[in-house]
Design an enzyme around this catalytic site. Sequence first.
Site, short mmCIF file in Angstrom:
data_model
loop_
_atom_site.label_atom_id
_atom_site.label_comp_id
_atom_site.label_asym_id
_atom_site.label_seq_id
_atom_site.Cartn_x
_atom_site.Cartn_y
_atom_site.Cartn_z
N ILE A 1 34.49 35.57 27.87
CA ILE A 1 34.01 35.76 29.24
C ILE A 1 34.27 37.21 29.65
O ILE A 1 35.32 37.76 29.34
CB ILE A 1 34.73 34.77 30.19
CG1 ILE A 1 34.34 33.34 29.82
CG2 ILE A 1 34.40 35.08 31.64
CD1 ILE A 1 35.11 32.28 30.57
N THR B 1 34.63 41.40 26.79
CA THR B 1 35.11 40.06 27.11
C THR B 1 36.60 39.87 26.85
O THR B 1 37.24 40.66 26.16
CB THR B 1 34.33 39.01 26.27
OG1 THR B 1 34.62 39.19 24.89
CG2 THR B 1 32.84 39.13 26.50
N ASP B 2 37.10 38.76 27.38
CA ASP B 2 38.47 38.35 27.09
C ASP B 2 38.46 37.43 25.86
O ASP B 2 37.42 37.25 25.22
CB ASP B 2 39.11 37.68 28.31
CG ASP B 2 38.38 36.43 28.77
OD1 ASP B 2 37.57 35.85 27.99
OD2 ASP B 2 38.62 36.00 29.91
N ALA B 3 39.57 36.84 25.54
CA ALA B 3 39.68 35.99 24.35
C ALA B 3 38.77 34.77 24.40
O ALA B 3 38.40 34.22 23.36
CB ALA B 3 41.13 35.54 24.15
#
Length: 126
Positions: free
Chosen positions: A15, A10-12
């Site tokens: 997601i 995921t990103d920060a």
Amino acid sequence: MKIRVYYEDTDAAGIVYYANYLKFCERARSEIFFSAGLSPQTEEGYFVVKGLQADYYEPAKLGDMVEVETKLAERKRASIRLLQRVVREDTLLFEMGIRLAFVKEGRPAKIPESLYSIISLWNSES
């Protein structure tokens, strides 16, 4: 093939990073060979990505359990086209069409009939 979304995917914001859907699909394709006791790379050759078209619909998030579905859409002498979808329950998250060329010694080659028994599993398993 079922995959749980981990922090590394995921990103920060938690997601799934867009490129990781491609990795999920690659894992599912490879797993078909591994589950048959084989490797995607053989003495007969290997598949390389010739092209793909991808569409993103809904995001997967940290902790989600997603499933990669793979279907054989077209068979040619030296290539195949697959349709791969990533779903969460009944929700379509990602879909791509991918063309894989078969290569032996760095050149396009006819796909051996022995590999079609493995490839046919793409229509019966996820």
